[in-house]
Design an enzyme around this catalytic site. Structure first.
Site, PDB file in Angstrom:
ATOM      1  CB  THR A 256      -7.775  -4.768  -4.024  1.00  0.00           C
ATOM      2  OG1 THR A 256      -6.455  -5.248  -4.262  1.00  0.00           O
ATOM      3  CG2 THR A 256      -8.211  -5.134  -2.632  1.00  0.00           C
TER       4      THR A 256
ATOM      5  CD  GLN B 110      -3.633  -8.117  -3.025  1.00  0.00           C
ATOM      6  OE1 GLN B 110      -3.458  -9.031  -3.828  1.00  0.00           O
ATOM      7  NE2 GLN B 110      -2.714  -7.190  -2.796  1.00  0.00           N
TER       8      GLN B 110
ATOM      9  CD  GLN C  55      -3.197 -10.926   0.406  1.00  0.00           C
ATOM     10  OE1 GLN C  55      -2.711 -12.000   0.057  1.00  0.00           O
ATOM     11  NE2 GLN C  55      -2.613  -9.767   0.166  1.00  0.00           N
ATOM     12  CG  ASP C  56      -6.741  -7.560   1.102  1.00  0.00           C
ATOM     13  OD1 ASP C  56      -6.112  -7.543   2.168  1.00  0.00           O
ATOM     14  OD2 ASP C  56      -6.360  -6.979   0.071  1.00  0.00           O
TER      15      ASP C  56
ATOM     16  CG  ASP D  42      -2.909  -6.940   5.225  1.00  0.00           C
ATOM     17  OD1 ASP D  42      -2.316  -7.041   6.311  1.00  0.00           O
ATOM     18  OD2 ASP D  42      -2.328  -6.684   4.152  1.00  0.00           O
TER      19      ASP D  42
ATOM     20  NE  ARG E 237       0.383  -6.492   6.629  1.00  0.00           N
ATOM     21  CZ  ARG E 237       1.067  -6.748   5.523  1.00  0.00           C
ATOM     22  NH1 ARG E 237       2.369  -6.599   5.489  1.00  0.00           N
ATOM     23  NH2 ARG E 237       0.441  -7.167   4.438  1.00  0.00           N
TER      24      ARG E 237
ATOM     25  CD1 TRP F  45      -1.810  -0.719   2.794  1.00  0.00           C
ATOM     26  CD2 TRP F  45      -3.988  -0.267   3.061  1.00  0.00           C
ATOM     27  NE1 TRP F  45      -2.389  -0.721   1.554  1.00  0.00           N
ATOM     28  CE2 TRP F  45      -3.724  -0.443   1.683  1.00  0.00           C
ATOM     29  CE3 TRP F  45      -5.300   0.012   3.474  1.00  0.00           C
ATOM     30  CZ2 TRP F  45      -4.722  -0.342   0.713  1.00  0.00           C
ATOM     31  CZ3 TRP F  45      -6.289   0.107   2.502  1.00  0.00           C
ATOM     32  CH2 TRP F  45      -6.001  -0.060   1.142  1.00  0.00           C
TER      33      TRP F  45
END
Ligand SMILES: *[C@@H]1O[C@H](CO)[C@@H](O)[C@H](O)[C@H]1NC(C)=O
Ligand SMILES: *[C@@H]1O[C@H](CO)[C@@H](O)[C@H](O)[C@H]1NC(C)=O
Ligand SMILES: *[C@@H]1O[C@H](CO)[C@@H](O)[C@H](O)[C@H]1NC(C)=O
Ligand SMILES: *[C@@H]1O[C@H](CO)[C@@H](O)[C@H](O)[C@H]1NC(C)=O
Ligand SMILES: *[C@@H]1O[C@H](CO)[C@@H](O)[C@H](O)[C@H]1NC(C)=O
Ligand SMILES: *[C@@H]1O[C@H](CO)[C@@H](O)[C@H](O)[C@H]1NC(C)=O
Ligand SMILES: *[C@@H]1O[C@H](CO)[C@@H](O)[C@H](O)[C@H]1NC(C)=O
Ligand SMILES: *[C@@H]1O[C@H](CO)[C@@H](O)[C@H](O)[C@H]1NC(C)=O
Ligand SMILES: *[C@@H]1O[C@H](CO)[C@@H](O)[C@H](O)[C@H]1NC(C)=O
Ligand SMILES: *[C@@H]1O[C@H](CO)[C@@H](O)[C@H](O)[C@H]1NC(C)=O
Length: 647
Positions: free
Chosen positions: A327, A357, A379-380, A401, A469, A471
């Protein structure tokens, strides 16, 4: 007679001054200078028994213990880096993903050595208190070493290492994490005031209580087209309101009309380890799609990168975890160099939702600013990794996220767009990764707009979208004065895994508008709060990032306005938050003046009325003294005196 009075009041003021300057330490249960046995200070750390086992068994004060602990952290980090280096020399026995994860650890350990060296330098050079901004610097760095350690650990774990790597690397990682956490706790105990870190600073600026809108964009642009810019070494561009110091300007253009055709070439010629006082090295990136992976190293300090606008200057890539990157390494654009500024640029990761990710920008740059930029991914998308960051008037697009990391970060006037994720997925706008209760990190979203992007809005059924949320255990996120559209689910927030972190996290909302902002159906976790203006004020740019110390030099517009709706005034004794003050109902009770302060005030008032009958000088002098007071109690007092017509 007048002289004697003057002398007397002078003495009194000095005494008062001393009392209040010393007051932060009065707030401690334990005076930091007082020698105590290790178990006493260890009680204030998250790992009391580890703490006791390595602190020397003799009485010392908190400062000495903190110095010892930070020094020990430094030597353990050198040790850890040597271990990682040893492993990386034996590549043949490692898998590709293990190598990638170990390289991240090697890089992060290098940063930790810098941060610990700098922290130790600061706390070794002082016997006692530090100025607020220095305290914040050290707390920031010690918070970041924990984040770096966590990133290393997460990377190693997802590389699912073979038994030997797991045991030999992950064990010291966990061991050192405890040591770092203890160092941060001891530093916090010794130096960081009980009051919210930025609170003193904030109160100090409260009297300004006005918007500071510094528009530098146009003047930098003027600078760019001004041929004289590159001829003079230091150019101070000024529109009378703000100044941006520019050391040099280079142009990147794909058509060959600039100094360079790629961004990385331009970065390479930027000076190493330049100081803020030298001014920015400005890289003007003309419109175009740049397929480059850009990395701004730690020695490339005070770079300013300016594009031709969102959707004009585009930096794009498609690395992802599914494609074999960590990531951390998947970022199209990664920056570590402190003082970085970007304006008018789009950053993309086009890997798509199925590649999981896939980071567009990873930011580990202290005191960094992104102004009028767009971050596009799934994502990310935006990895607000560590240290202090500010985003203004930016667009951030993503799915799962999509704003994540463990920086102390404020988003002001930004648009957060939830996109359509893969089938079966849901969107979380934030996944804040605070791991330690003493870290000064968190994500603050102020005056932003949360909406569905076109693909999600026009999809049938779509996907659920949440504000965030957890992590990590101490995840901290605040939304305030923002517009939240109906795309956000009424419960607002989403669990990570069962009841993980639900009582340790801190999620808060203040004064949001829009159909998704209704808090009646929100989660009922112990860590979720609807907060008032006084608490929300802790998360404004000025308080949370002490921005007034560093954002002005970037020339980027920012709002340092208070969150509070009405005026604030002092109240007496223990009063309820938000209650109207007895003496004037237009003032909201957000400052408390204790009865002791009230007595003090009366004494001062009497003194003033005597002294000022003779000549005006003491007034001038006393006013000067008051403006120097950082304590909010004095802001309250000073305001009270102003109201009573003392001056
Ligand atoms: C620390 O020193 C004291 C007295 O010098 C001793 O009683 C105690 O057992 C020591 N504690 C440890 C953990 O060594
Ligand atoms: C720490 O401070 C002491 C005394 O001021 C000094 O002698 C020592 O060299 C310093 N240590 C480091 C590593 O800077
Ligand atoms: C664990 O940390 C302590 C210091 O906190 C150190 O003395 C010890 O050597 C470390 N153990 C390992 C296995 O790294
Ligand atoms: C905000 O700061 C004040 C003053 O330091 C503190 O009392 C309060 O607990 C803080 N609120 C939050 C939510 O951190
Ligand atoms: C950013 O781009 C917009 C429009 O593309 C332009 O008006 C503005 O001047 C630019 N700002 C800077 C700092 O270049
Ligand atoms: C960049 O180009 C300008 C104009 O062509 C020139 O004056 C300047 O010296 C160049 N700068 C560098 C660092 O090459
Ligand atoms: C910066 O340092 C690197 C080596 O670390 C060197 O190769 C490079 O030439 C330096 N750049 C400048 C502009 O001095
Ligand atoms: C950039 O382009 C996208 C897609 O065409 C559009 O939705 C968005 O509004 C544009 N952004 C700006 C700031 O022009
Ligand atoms: C990533 O982008 C490169 C360059 O545009 C392209 O050659 C490659 O096929 C892309 N990879 C994926 C997985 O999309
Ligand atoms: C809040 O954001 C909107 C749009 O981004 C802007 O027009 C407005 O001026 C901002 N409000 C403040 C107080 O900065």
């Amino acid at each position: 007679m007048a002289n004697k009075l003057f002398l007397f009041s002078s003495l009194l003021f000095s005494a008062v001054n001393l009392y209040f300057l010393a007051s932060p330490s009065i707030a401690y249960e334990l005076p930091p200078n007082h020698p105590v046995p290790p178990e006493t200070v260890c009680k204030f750390t998250p790992y009391p028994s580890s703490c006791k086992s390595f602190l020397p068994n003799r009485t010392a004060n908190v400062y000495d213990y903190a110095r010892f602990s930070v020094k020990k952290s430094l030597s353990q980090t050198f040790h850890f880096r040597r271990l990682v280096n040893r492993y990386l020399r034996r590549r043949t026995v490692l898998s590709q993903s293990e190598i990638a994860a170990l390289e991240d650890c090697q890089f992060l350990a290098g940063l930790n050595i810098d941060y610990l060296t700098s922290s130790f330098g600061t706390i070794n050079a002082t016997r006692g208190a530090l100025p607020t901004w220095k305290t914040d610097d050290v707390q920031t760095l010690l918070s970041a070493i924990l984040t770096n350690q966590q990133t290393c650990s997460d990377g190693l774990q997802s590389a699912s290492p073979s038994g030997s790597v797991r045991n030999v690397i992950l064990a010291p990682v966990a061991n050192d994490t405890k040591l770092y956490s203890i160092s941060l706790a001891l530093f916090t105990k010794g130096w960081v005031p009980k009051e919210f870190p930025g609170a003193a600073q904030k109160k100090n600026h409260r009297k300004l209580n006005q918007r500071l809108l510094l528009k530098a964009s146009s003047l930098i642009r003027r600078g760019l087209y001004d041929q004289s810019v590159t001829k003079r070494k230091l150019l101070q561009v000024s529109d009378g309101q703000s100044k941006v110091l520019v050391a040099d300007v280079v142009t990147v253009s794909q058509d060959g009309t600039g100094n360079f055709t790629t961004i990385n070439d331009a970065i390479a010629v930027a000076p190493n380890n330049s100081a803020a006082s030298n001014g920015y090295f400005v890289i003007y990136v003309k419109a175009g799609v740049y397929e480059e992976y850009v990395s701004i190293e730690k020695k490339k300090k005070y770079l300013m990168m300016i594009g031709d606008g969102i959707n004009q200057t585009i930096i794009t890539g498609n690395r992802s975890v599914v494609n074999g990157w960590t990531t951390f390494k998947s970022a199209t654009f990664a920056v570590v160099g402190p003082g970085f500024v970007a304006m008018n640029i789009t950053f993309r990761n086009t890997a798509g939702p199925s590649e999981h990710q896939a980071v567009a920008v990873r930011n580990s740059a202290d005191l960094s600013t992104f102004y009028s930029c767009s971050f596009e991914g799934y994502q990310d998308t935006l990895y607000t990794h560590s240290l202090r960051q500010f985003y203004r008037e930016c667009d951030i697009y993503g799915t799962v996220d999509f704003i994540f990391g463990n920086a102390a970060v404020v988003f002001q006037n930004c648009n957060l767009y939830a996109r359509l994720p893969m089938t079966g997925q849901f969107n979380a706008i934030t996944a804040q990764g605070r791991t330690d209760p003493n870290q000064n990190t968190g994500t603050s979203i102020h005056n932003c707009t949360v909406k569905a992007a076109d693909d999600l809005a026009s999809s049938n059924g779509g996907a659920k979208t949440y504000l965030g949320r957890p992590w990590k255990e101490y995840s901290r996120t605040v939304y305030m004065q923002s517009y939240i559209d109906s795309v956000v689910d009424p419960v607002g927030w989403r669990e990570w895994n069962g009841d993980y972190a639900l009582s340790t996290l801190y999620y808060a909302e203040h004064s949001n508008t829009g159909p998704g902002s209704e808090t009646a159906k929100r989660v009922t976790w112990p860590g979720y709060h609807v907060i008032n203006a006084a608490d929300a004020a802790n998360f404004t740019l000025s308080s949370f990032l002490l921005a007034d110390n560093w954002v002005p030099q970037t020339g980027v517009a920012y709002t340092s306005v208070e969150v509070t709706a009405g005026l604030e005034g002092p109240c007496f004794g223990e009063m309820e938050e938000g209650k109207d003050c007895g003496f004037d109902s237009t003032f909201r009770c957000n400052n408390y003046v204790s009865y002791a302060d009230l007595v003090l005030f009366v004494v001062l008032l009497c003194l003033f009325s005597v002294v000022t009958n003779n000549d005006g000088l003491p007034i001038v002098w006393a006013r000067g003294l008051f403006t120097r007071f950082r304590s909010w109690r004095f802001v309250g007092l000073a305001r009270l005196m102003a109201m009573q017509g003392v001056w």
